[in-house]
Write a protein that holds these residues in place. Structure first.
Motif, PDB file in Angstrom:
ATOM      1  N   ASP A 118       0.826  -1.202   0.000  1.00 53.65           N
ATOM      2  CA  ASP A 118       0.000   0.000   0.000  1.00 53.65           C
ATOM      3  C   ASP A 118       0.863   1.257   0.000  1.00 53.65           C
ATOM      4  N   ALA A 119       1.948   1.245   0.781  1.00 53.30           N
ATOM      5  CA  ALA A 119       2.829   2.415   0.860  1.00 53.30           C
ATOM      6  C   ALA A 119       3.509   2.677  -0.485  1.00 53.30           C
ATOM      7  N   VAL A 120       3.980   1.621  -1.152  1.00 56.44           N
ATOM      8  CA  VAL A 120       4.634   1.791  -2.451  1.00 56.44           C
ATOM      9  C   VAL A 120       3.620   2.289  -3.479  1.00 56.44           C
ATOM     10  N   ALA A 121       2.448   1.664  -3.546  1.00 63.28           N
ATOM     11  CA  ALA A 121       1.421   2.079  -4.510  1.00 63.28           C
ATOM     12  C   ALA A 121       1.004   3.527  -4.267  1.00 63.28           C
ATOM     13  N   SER A 122       0.850   3.908  -3.011  1.00 69.97           N
ATOM     14  CA  SER A 122       0.475   5.288  -2.677  1.00 69.97           C
ATOM     15  C   SER A 122       1.571   6.269  -3.063  1.00 69.97           C
ATOM     16  N   ALA A 123       2.834   5.899  -2.819  1.00 65.99           N
ATOM     17  CA  ALA A 123       3.955   6.778  -3.174  1.00 65.99           C
ATOM     18  C   ALA A 123       4.030   6.975  -4.683  1.00 65.99           C
ATOM     19  N   LEU A 124       3.805   5.911  -5.446  1.00 59.31           N
ATOM     20  CA  LEU A 124       3.817   6.030  -6.906  1.00 59.31           C
ATOM     21  C   LEU A 124       2.695   6.947  -7.388  1.00 59.31           C
ATOM     22  N   ALA A 125       1.501   6.750  -6.846  1.00 62.38           N
ATOM     23  CA  ALA A 125       0.348   7.547  -7.267  1.00 62.38           C
ATOM     24  C   ALA A 125       0.502   9.016  -6.879  1.00 62.38           C
ATOM     25  N   ALA A 126       1.067   9.263  -5.704  1.00 63.11           N
ATOM     26  CA  ALA A 126       1.184  10.632  -5.196  1.00 63.11           C
ATOM     27  C   ALA A 126       2.354  11.397  -5.801  1.00 63.11           C
ATOM     28  N   SER A 127       3.281  10.701  -6.419  1.00 62.21           N
ATOM     29  CA  SER A 127       4.493  11.359  -6.908  1.00 62.21           C
ATOM     30  C   SER A 127       4.233  12.365  -8.025  1.00 62.21           C
ATOM     31  N   GLY A 128       3.253  12.073  -8.875  1.00 63.93           N
ATOM     32  CA  GLY A 128       3.021  12.925 -10.029  1.00 63.93           C
ATOM     33  C   GLY A 128       4.043  12.713 -11.132  1.00 63.93           C
ATOM     34  N   LEU A 129       4.984  11.805 -10.914  1.00 63.82           N
ATOM     35  CA  LEU A 129       6.039  11.544 -11.891  1.00 63.82           C
ATOM     36  C   LEU A 129       5.795  10.264 -12.684  1.00 63.82           C
ATOM     37  N   VAL A 130       4.853   9.454 -12.203  1.00 66.33           N
ATOM     38  CA  VAL A 130       4.577   8.155 -12.817  1.00 66.33           C
ATOM     39  C   VAL A 130       3.074   8.003 -12.988  1.00 66.33           C
ATOM     40  N   ASP A 131       2.648   7.567 -14.169  1.00 66.77           N
ATOM     41  CA  ASP A 131       1.250   7.207 -14.368  1.00 66.77           C
ATOM     42  C   ASP A 131       1.096   5.786 -13.832  1.00 66.77           C
ATOM     43  N   ALA A 132       0.663   5.674 -12.594  1.00 65.69           N
ATOM     44  CA  ALA A 132       0.627   4.386 -11.907  1.00 65.69           C
ATOM     45  C   ALA A 132      -0.713   3.675 -12.029  1.00 65.69           C
ATOM     46  N   THR A 133      -1.561   4.106 -12.951  1.00 67.70           N
ATOM     47  CA  THR A 133      -2.891   3.511 -13.050  1.00 67.70           C
ATOM     48  C   THR A 133      -2.855   2.042 -13.448  1.00 67.70           C
ATOM     49  N   GLU A 134      -1.815   1.612 -14.134  1.00 66.72           N
ATOM     50  CA  GLU A 134      -1.726   0.211 -14.546  1.00 66.72           C
ATOM     51  C   GLU A 134      -0.517  -0.493 -13.929  1.00 66.72           C
ATOM     52  N   VAL A 135      -0.047   0.018 -12.783  1.00 68.43           N
ATOM     53  CA  VAL A 135       1.092  -0.580 -12.092  1.00 68.43           C
ATOM     54  C   VAL A 135       0.574  -1.396 -10.918  1.00 68.43           C
ATOM     55  N   LYS A 136       1.060  -2.622 -10.830  1.00 69.67           N
ATOM     56  CA  LYS A 136       0.724  -3.491  -9.699  1.00 69.67           C
ATOM     57  C   LYS A 136       1.978  -3.663  -8.847  1.00 69.67           C
ATOM     58  N   VAL A 137       1.779  -3.726  -7.534  1.00 70.70           N
ATOM     59  CA  VAL A 137       2.889  -3.845  -6.599  1.00 70.70           C
ATOM     60  C   VAL A 137       2.698  -5.102  -5.762  1.00 70.70           C
ATOM     61  N   ALA A 138       3.762  -5.886  -5.638  1.00 75.76           N
ATOM     62  CA  ALA A 138       3.764  -7.046  -4.750  1.00 75.76           C
ATOM     63  C   ALA A 138       5.018  -6.962  -3.893  1.00 75.76           C
ATOM     64  N   VAL A 139       4.885  -7.252  -2.606  1.00 73.29           N
ATOM     65  CA  VAL A 139       6.028  -7.196  -1.702  1.00 73.29           C
ATOM     66  C   VAL A 139       6.187  -8.538  -1.013  1.00 73.29           C
ATOM     67  N   VAL A 140       7.421  -9.026  -1.013  1.00 70.52           N
ATOM     68  CA  VAL A 140       7.787 -10.215  -0.249  1.00 70.52           C
ATOM     69  C   VAL A 140       8.994  -9.825   0.582  1.00 70.52           C
ATOM     70  N   GLY A 141       8.825  -9.839   1.882  1.00 67.14           N
ATOM     71  CA  GLY A 141       9.900  -9.401   2.770  1.00 67.14           C
ATOM     72  C   GLY A 141      10.170  -7.927   2.564  1.00 67.14           C
ATOM     73  N   SER A 142      11.402  -7.622   2.142  1.00 72.70           N
ATOM     74  CA  SER A 142      11.758  -6.219   1.905  1.00 72.70           C
ATOM     75  C   SER A 142      11.950  -5.945   0.408  1.00 72.70           C
ATOM     76  N   GLU A 143      11.482  -6.876  -0.443  1.00 71.11           N
ATOM     77  CA  GLU A 143      11.599  -6.698  -1.887  1.00 71.11           C
ATOM     78  C   GLU A 143      10.250  -6.348  -2.496  1.00 71.11           C
ATOM     79  N   ALA A 144      10.226  -5.262  -3.272  1.00 76.66           N
ATOM     80  CA  ALA A 144       9.016  -4.860  -3.992  1.00 76.66           C
ATOM     81  C   ALA A 144       9.152  -5.270  -5.444  1.00 76.66           C
ATOM     82  N   ARG A 145       8.091  -5.801  -5.995  1.00 77.56           N
ATOM     83  CA  ARG A 145       8.065  -6.148  -7.425  1.00 77.56           C
ATOM     84  C   ARG A 145       7.044  -5.236  -8.089  1.00 77.56           C
ATOM     85  N   LEU A 146       7.487  -4.496  -9.121  1.00 76.59           N
ATOM     86  CA  LEU A 146       6.625  -3.591  -9.868  1.00 76.59           C
ATOM     87  C   LEU A 146       6.284  -4.250 -11.201  1.00 76.59           C
TER      88      LEU A 146
END
Length: 101
Positions: free
Chosen positions: A27-55
């Protein structure tokens, strides 16, 4: 005029305190992407395992791929990013505007 009591007909907001640590990081990664204004994150999915994020998914511009990785890496608790984003295929229509294929 008749005054009605306000009602909410959707699903109630989830209690995020009950989420596990990985779900909170997603949720934190998805929110940061959406709030940045630098990335169109509408079609980005985020998965986290441990401390690794997969975009995963698609972005509009090549530059957004690296930017999304940098933003995800800046989120607390994320130490590694596996970035498999790709650029959407685009085509110009008759008016000269681009559209996704």
């Amino acid at each position: 005029m008749l005054q009605k009591k306000p009602a909410f007909f959707g699903r109630p907001v989830e209690n995020t305190e009950e989420w596990n640590a990985e779900a909170r990081k997603e949720d934190a990664v998805a929110s940061a992407l959406a709030a940045s204004g630098l990335v169109d994150a509408t079609e980005v999915k985020v998965a986290v395992v441990g401390s690794e994020a997969r975009l995963m998914g698609e972005v509009a511009l090549e530059e957004e791929i690296a930017t999304a990785g940098t933003i995800a890496l800046a989120v607390e608790g994320i130490d590694r990013v596996r970035n498999v984003l790709r650029v959407k295929d685009q085509q110009l229509n008759a008016e000269g505007e681009s559209r996704s294929l």
